[in-house]
Write a protein that holds these residues in place. Structure first.
Motif, PDB file in Angstrom:
ATOM      1  N   THR A   1       9.064   8.888  -7.837  1.00 61.46           N
ATOM      2  CA  THR A   1       8.599   7.616  -7.299  1.00 61.46           C
ATOM      3  C   THR A   1       9.038   6.492  -8.226  1.00 61.46           C
ATOM      4  OG1 THR A   1       6.453   7.514  -8.437  1.00 61.46           O
ATOM      5  CG2 THR A   1       6.570   8.806  -6.400  1.00 61.46           C
ATOM      6  N   ALA A   2       8.975   5.257  -7.716  1.00 63.13           N
ATOM      7  CA  ALA A   2       9.332   4.096  -8.528  1.00 63.13           C
ATOM      8  C   ALA A   2       8.166   3.725  -9.437  1.00 63.13           C
ATOM      9  CB  ALA A   2       9.692   2.912  -7.627  1.00 63.13           C
TER      10      ALA A   2
ATOM     11  N   GLY B   1       0.813  -1.213   0.000  1.00 63.78           N
ATOM     12  CA  GLY B   1       0.000   0.000   0.000  1.00 63.78           C
ATOM     13  C   GLY B   1       0.843   1.258   0.000  1.00 63.78           C
ATOM     14  N   ALA B   2       2.127   1.114   0.359  1.00 60.30           N
ATOM     15  CA  ALA B   2       3.022   2.270   0.399  1.00 60.30           C
ATOM     16  C   ALA B   2       3.753   2.416  -0.934  1.00 60.30           C
ATOM     17  CB  ALA B   2       4.031   2.123   1.529  1.00 60.30           C
ATOM     18  N   THR B   3       3.923   3.660  -1.352  1.00 60.79           N
ATOM     19  CA  THR B   3       4.617   3.976  -2.599  1.00 60.79           C
ATOM     20  C   THR B   3       5.815   4.863  -2.300  1.00 60.79           C
ATOM     21  OG1 THR B   3       2.531   3.903  -3.826  1.00 60.79           O
ATOM     22  CG2 THR B   3       4.377   5.022  -4.875  1.00 60.79           C
ATOM     23  N   PRO B   4       7.016   4.533  -2.846  1.00 58.81           N
ATOM     24  CA  PRO B   4       8.176   5.407  -2.623  1.00 58.81           C
ATOM     25  C   PRO B   4       7.918   6.808  -3.169  1.00 58.81           C
ATOM     26  CG  PRO B   4       8.860   3.301  -3.550  1.00 58.81           C
ATOM     27  CD  PRO B   4       7.367   3.356  -3.666  1.00 58.81           C
ATOM     28  N   VAL B   5       8.186   7.800  -2.364  1.00 52.98           N
ATOM     29  CA  VAL B   5       8.029   9.194  -2.754  1.00 52.98           C
ATOM     30  C   VAL B   5       9.242   9.949  -2.232  1.00 52.98           C
ATOM     31  CG1 VAL B   5       6.673  11.294  -2.514  1.00 52.98           C
ATOM     32  CG2 VAL B   5       5.514   9.093  -2.736  1.00 52.98           C
ATOM     33  N   GLY B   6      10.110  10.366  -3.148  1.00 49.46           N
ATOM     34  CA  GLY B   6      11.324  11.059  -2.733  1.00 49.46           C
ATOM     35  C   GLY B   6      12.147  10.166  -1.827  1.00 49.46           C
ATOM     36  N   SER B   7      12.525  10.656  -0.651  1.00 47.04           N
ATOM     37  CA  SER B   7      13.300   9.863   0.306  1.00 47.04           C
ATOM     38  C   SER B   7      12.416   9.102   1.271  1.00 47.04           C
ATOM     39  CB  SER B   7      14.242  10.791   1.101  1.00 47.04           C
ATOM     40  OG  SER B   7      13.480  11.758   1.818  1.00 47.04           O
TER      41      SER B   7
ATOM     42  N   TYR C   1       7.970   7.628   1.864  1.00 44.98           N
ATOM     43  CA  TYR C   1       6.881   6.846   1.286  1.00 44.98           C
ATOM     44  C   TYR C   1       5.560   7.567   1.509  1.00 44.98           C
ATOM     45  CZ  TYR C   1      10.124   2.915   0.994  1.00 44.98           C
ATOM     46  OH  TYR C   1      11.177   2.109   0.689  1.00 44.98           O
ATOM     47  N   GLU C   2       4.577   7.172   0.689  1.00 42.84           N
ATOM     48  CA  GLU C   2       3.221   7.673   0.847  1.00 42.84           C
ATOM     49  C   GLU C   2       2.269   6.490   0.817  1.00 42.84           C
ATOM     50  OE1 GLU C   2       0.366  10.226  -1.989  1.00 42.84           O
ATOM     51  OE2 GLU C   2       1.979  11.429  -1.088  1.00 42.84           O
ATOM     52  N   THR C   3       1.291   6.494   1.693  1.00 44.42           N
ATOM     53  CA  THR C   3       0.313   5.419   1.748  1.00 44.42           C
ATOM     54  C   THR C   3      -1.023   5.982   2.206  1.00 44.42           C
ATOM     55  OG1 THR C   3      -0.286   3.306   2.782  1.00 44.42           O
ATOM     56  CG2 THR C   3       0.989   4.832   4.108  1.00 44.42           C
TER      57      THR C   3
ATOM     58  N   PRO D   1      14.790   5.956  11.267  1.00 37.31           N
ATOM     59  CA  PRO D   1      13.368   6.072  10.921  1.00 37.31           C
ATOM     60  C   PRO D   1      13.160   6.406   9.448  1.00 37.31           C
ATOM     61  CG  PRO D   1      14.108   8.056  12.024  1.00 37.31           C
ATOM     62  CD  PRO D   1      15.268   7.089  12.070  1.00 37.31           C
ATOM     63  N   VAL D   2      12.014   6.000   8.941  1.00 35.54           N
ATOM     64  CA  VAL D   2      11.594   6.319   7.583  1.00 35.54           C
ATOM     65  C   VAL D   2      10.326   7.154   7.673  1.00 35.54           C
ATOM     66  CG1 VAL D   2      10.759   5.351   5.407  1.00 35.54           C
ATOM     67  CG2 VAL D   2      12.593   4.200   6.658  1.00 35.54           C
ATOM     68  N   THR D   3      10.252   8.188   6.855  1.00 35.19           N
ATOM     69  CA  THR D   3       9.070   9.057   6.865  1.00 35.19           C
ATOM     70  C   THR D   3       8.008   8.490   5.931  1.00 35.19           C
ATOM     71  OG1 THR D   3      10.396  11.016   7.345  1.00 35.19           O
ATOM     72  CG2 THR D   3       8.188  11.370   6.446  1.00 35.19           C
TER      73      THR D   3
END
Length: 864
Positions: A564-565, A407-413, A415-417, A485-487
């Motif tokens: 994003t990927a 459900g999460a998508t890489p966005v910059g450094s 992720y967005e979900t 941590p990951v944002t």
């Protein structure tokens, strides 16, 4: 014999409460012991020791002639005076109860004297040997002393371990899922290291009637060191471990005359830890293991004789776990030193002299030979002590979050979900059994917990905005490591802002990007924020009508957020020479959008028709239909006639078929062009406004092309313009946007592939036949919430059709209408964006004629 032993032991371990084994017919009594003569025990085992006197032959020789015995599993030789030593050889052999074969002669080593102090009835003895189920024995003793005399009371002790009254399940099974149940509250000091899984005395079947004196605790109440031992020469299967522990317990009490089993803990070669001397796993129990040093230490004995072979890694790791736990209760570093006071005057194996009452420095984790003149814990195990110390003081090394999926998508450094996320991590620490647990931290709080062999966890983030996700690992030593941590951003619901269609990109003329076709595996990047009425900031997604024209090969185009990927999802699928349009809703991350072409070269056009704002100032979406509003072939909604060259037809949408008469800001229409007489394009735009150069459908003569259109509503009407030739137009409404806040707002997601009938993804594998449909689960899948979803936004592609047909996409559990989403001819590949309501979490895909393969990629959903 081994098979029989394993079967009986497993059955015993799987017994339920009250000593019963449950089978198909219900509970049955415990099976007979493979060691016992009668095998009739159904309650606590009242262990018996067969005591067979040796015959003194004189001249320092004694024997027990070869004879039949009752069944037993462990043997040892003992004598009356515990302080008398036999300097010669003590040897024994046994007969296998199943095969009748006799073993080779085995050397029995004398036990150190007075390990449990001077006690009435205490005897000298050899270390016991585990022989498994046996029914015959023979012994020979030769004293090497000059006197040629042997101690009085020589006898062979044969121990039947019996069957436990209550079993513990498969003691050597790996944990496969983290159990969140809180452990019992300990009564001893808390430890800096986690308490490992330990088989209790009740679970391994201790005969507590042997222990009528009660436990004794360390005089100072503090453990300062741990001594490592071996137990006995034992060729055992781990299914026999509990029986071996029971046998050692009986031997120590009934043969040696000790108050209880001597060791505090025992570990088998498979890594199972057993509670030893009675008094509490978490308490500082006084053991009988290292003469002169018992009053300030604890002990761990690895079951077996490690003189000629090293101890297995599983045993070393488990020994380190229980040592870390016990020393951690008293703040002792397993890699450090300990100062102990000698309780006896003696020498150790290395010739070091100790005087009673004096203090001496030891490694906090030492071997038996460091404190007493013995080979224990064995020539091969002793060099492994540094490894035990390292395991007991290690950490979860190089812990890091590798990726976020589910459900999460890489966005910059980051992720967005929309909420669901699967956290994947790694560590260089091996093996997994050295790691106690992992915890996933969201904003510093524990959100999920798993055992140390697990490397991922799924959870759902709540609350819009930025969150930090990290993983915390706890080593069996108790040391804690936390990853960087990951944002992760959970974007809030977005509202729609319609725009007058405006062309932002045309690779033919160099508008927006370089003037050139997009080549194979090529990409172009288009700035959308701050262009064509799209604000420079606060944009969650843009709505683009994308057209592929002049392709030189069969290919596909993917449109996705810059930064994003790219996923495997596609937006336009086409064949060489065909012009294909499709509406795209693409998230905006850094103000730009990327267009990827897979094969050949192709020109791309992009017209913006609206955007989703990251606030509530825009319009909300209301599901409707699909319902047919216009069909020029039959005069539905407009006059019955083809739309001519350079001509326009106007369609009333406000106040029609469930669309409100006012406060409608845009309508969502699936528009199909069919029967065109010339290559042309159709533009759909708000009535009462100037038409721009943007187009919604581009087609060639004879081609049938659908496309979804989100068109602003200014005065309640929508206009359809055709450039060349004549064409029939159809329009089906699937929803509308309103300035009221009662509708649903949009959540970006994907694009992610949900369905592919070619491979069986999401639905059964196989083309959809004539007058047939497939049903796709969408709720709770690929980041779509299980509830609260009013509609999903799907990019649907029809490929490999065998005849002219149409596909309708509609909510499962509802009646299909005459509206269609994709219209196509044989051999054509056609994509179209679909906004379809969600009724019961599923969506249906209906094919009218022939057979066709369907693909569906989700790009977002609407939620209240």
């Amino acid at each position: 014999m081994a098979a029989a032993l394993a079967a009986a032991t497993v059955l015993g371990f799987q017994a339920a409460a009250n000593g019963a084994v449950f089978g198909e017919e219900g509970p049955t009594p415990n099976p007979p012991s493979v060691y016992s003569a009668t095998g009739e025990e159904t309650g606590p085992v009242k262990s018996e020791v067969q005591k067979l006197a040796l015959t003194d032959k004189g001249h320092g020789e004694a024997i027990l002639s070869q004879r039949d015995t009752q069944r037993f599993g462990l043997l040892g030789v003992s004598w009356t005076d515990p302080e008398v030593k036999i300097k010669g050889k003590i040897q024994a052999r046994s007969r296998d109860a199943e095969t009748g074969a006799w073993t080779e002669w085995m050397d029995l080593e004398p036990y150190p004297a007075l390990l449990d102090g001077k006690r009435a009835g205490a005897r000298g003895s050899t270390e016991p040997i585990w022989v498994g189920a046996s029914d015959g024995a023979e012994v020979r003793v030769t004293d090497g002393a000059a006197s040629g005399t042997l101690p009085a009371g020589l006898r062979l002790d044969l121990v039947d371990p019996g069957a436990p009254a209550k079993a513990a399940g498969d003691l050597n099974a790996e944990n496969t899922a983290f159990k969140a149940d809180a452990p019992p509250t300990p009564t001893g000091p808390a430890s800096t290291a986690p308490r490992p899984t330990i088989v209790t005395r009740a679970e391994w079947g201790a005969d507590e009637s042997l222990n009528n004196e009660g436990p004794i605790y360390l005089p100072g109440g503090k453990i300062k060191a741990a001594f490592v031992h071996h137990t006995t020469d034992a060729d055992y299967d781990c299914a026999q471990s509990a029986a071996l522990v029971r046998a050692i317990h009986v031997y120590h009490v009934k043969t040696n005359g000790w108050r209880d089993l001597g060791y505090n803990f025992l570990v088998d070669k498979c890594g199972t830890i057993f509670e030893g001397r009675q008094g509490g796993i978490d308490q500082p129990v006084l053991g009988a293991h290292t003469y002169g040093w018992n009053s300030e230490s604890t002990s761990v004995s690895i079951m077996g004789n490690y003189t000629d072979k090293a101890a297995p890694q599983a045993a070393l790791i488990s020994a380190s776990k229980v040592i870390a736990y016990k020393l951690g209760q008293y703040g002792v570093d397993p890699a450090g030193k300990a100062t102990l006071t000698a309780g006896a005057t003696q020498n150790n194996f290395f010739g070091d002299k100790f005087t009673v009452g004096q203090t001496y420095s030891f490694d906090a984790v030492s071997g038996h030979r460091n404190g007493f003149n013995t080979e224990c814990p064995g020539t091969m195990l002793y060099p492994q002590l540094p490894q035990i110390r390292a395991y007991a003081t290690g950490s979860v090394a190089d812990l890091k979050v590798d990726s976020l999926t589910g459900g999460a998508t890489p966005v910059g450094s980051g992720y967005e979900t929309p909420g669901p996320v699967t956290v994947n991590w790694s560590t260089s620490t091996a093996p997994n059994s050295l790691i106690h647990t992992f915890e996933v931290l969201v904003d510093g709080q524990v959100a999920a917990t798993s055992w140390g062999h697990v490397r991922s966890a799924s959870l759902t983030l709540s609350g819009y905005g930025d969150h930090t996700v990290a993983v915390r690992g706890t080593h069996t030593s108790g040391k804690v490591t936390t990853s960087a941590p990951v944002t992760v951003t959970v974007p809030g619901p977005k509202t729609y802002k319609p725009l007058t269609p405006t062309r932002l990109m045309d690779t033919r003329s160099g508008l927006g990007v370089a003037k050139a076709k997009v080549g194979p595996a090529g990409e172009v990047t288009l700035q959308v924020a701050g262009k064509g009425g799209v604000p420079a900031t606060g944009v969650g997604a843009v709505v683009l009508n994308v057209t592929a024209t002049g392709p030189t090969a069969t290919s596909f185009v993917s449109v996705y957020p810059n930064g994003t990927a790219r996923t495997s999802a596609s937006n336009l699928n086409f064949t060489a020479g065909k012009t294909i349009p499709n509406l795209v809703v693409v998230p905006v991350v850094d103000g730009k959008v990327r267009f990827y072409n897979h094969a050949g070269s192709v020109d791309l056009l992009a017209d913006v028709t609206g955007y989703y704002a990251k606030d509530t100032s825009g319009s909300t979406h209301v599901n409707l239909g699909p319902l047919r509003l216009m069909d020029t072939r039959y005069g539905t909604g407009v006059a019955k006639a083809k739309v001519g060259a350079d001509s326009t037809v106007d369609l009333q949408v406000a106040g029609v078929s469930g669309v409100p008469a006012d406060k409608v800001t845009a309508v969502v229409l699936n528009v199909t062009a069919t029967n065109p007489t010339a290559g042309s394009f159709v533009s759909v735009f708000p009535h009462g406004t100037a038409r721009t150069s943007a187009s919604n459908l581009n087609f060639t003569a004879g081609q049938t092309i659908p496309n979804l259109v989100v068109v602003p509503v200014v005065d309640g009407k929508v206009s359809f313009y055709n450039k060349f030739g004549t064409v029939d137009l159809l329009a089906d409404i699937t929803g509308y946007f309103t300035s009221e806040t009662t509708g649903a707002s949009h959540i970006n997601l994907g694009p992610k592939r949900l369905m592919d009938t070619r491979s069986g993804l999401g639905v059964r594998k196989g083309a959809i036949g004539a007058d047939s449909f497939v049903t796709l689960d969408v709720a709770g899948v690929q980041g779509v919430p299980a509830t609260g979803v009013t509609a999903v936004v799907l990019n649907v592609t029809a490929t490999n059709p065998t005849s002219g047909s149409f596909v309708s996409v509609y909510p499962d559990g509802t009646e299909r209408t005459s509206a269609s989403n994709l219209n196509f001819t044989p051999g054509l590949t056609i994509p179209n964006l679909v906004v379809v309501p969600v009724v019961n979490g599923k969506v249906n895909f209906y094919n009218r004629s022939g057979s066709v393969d369907l693909l569906a990629d989700i790009t977002g959903y609407f939620t209240k």
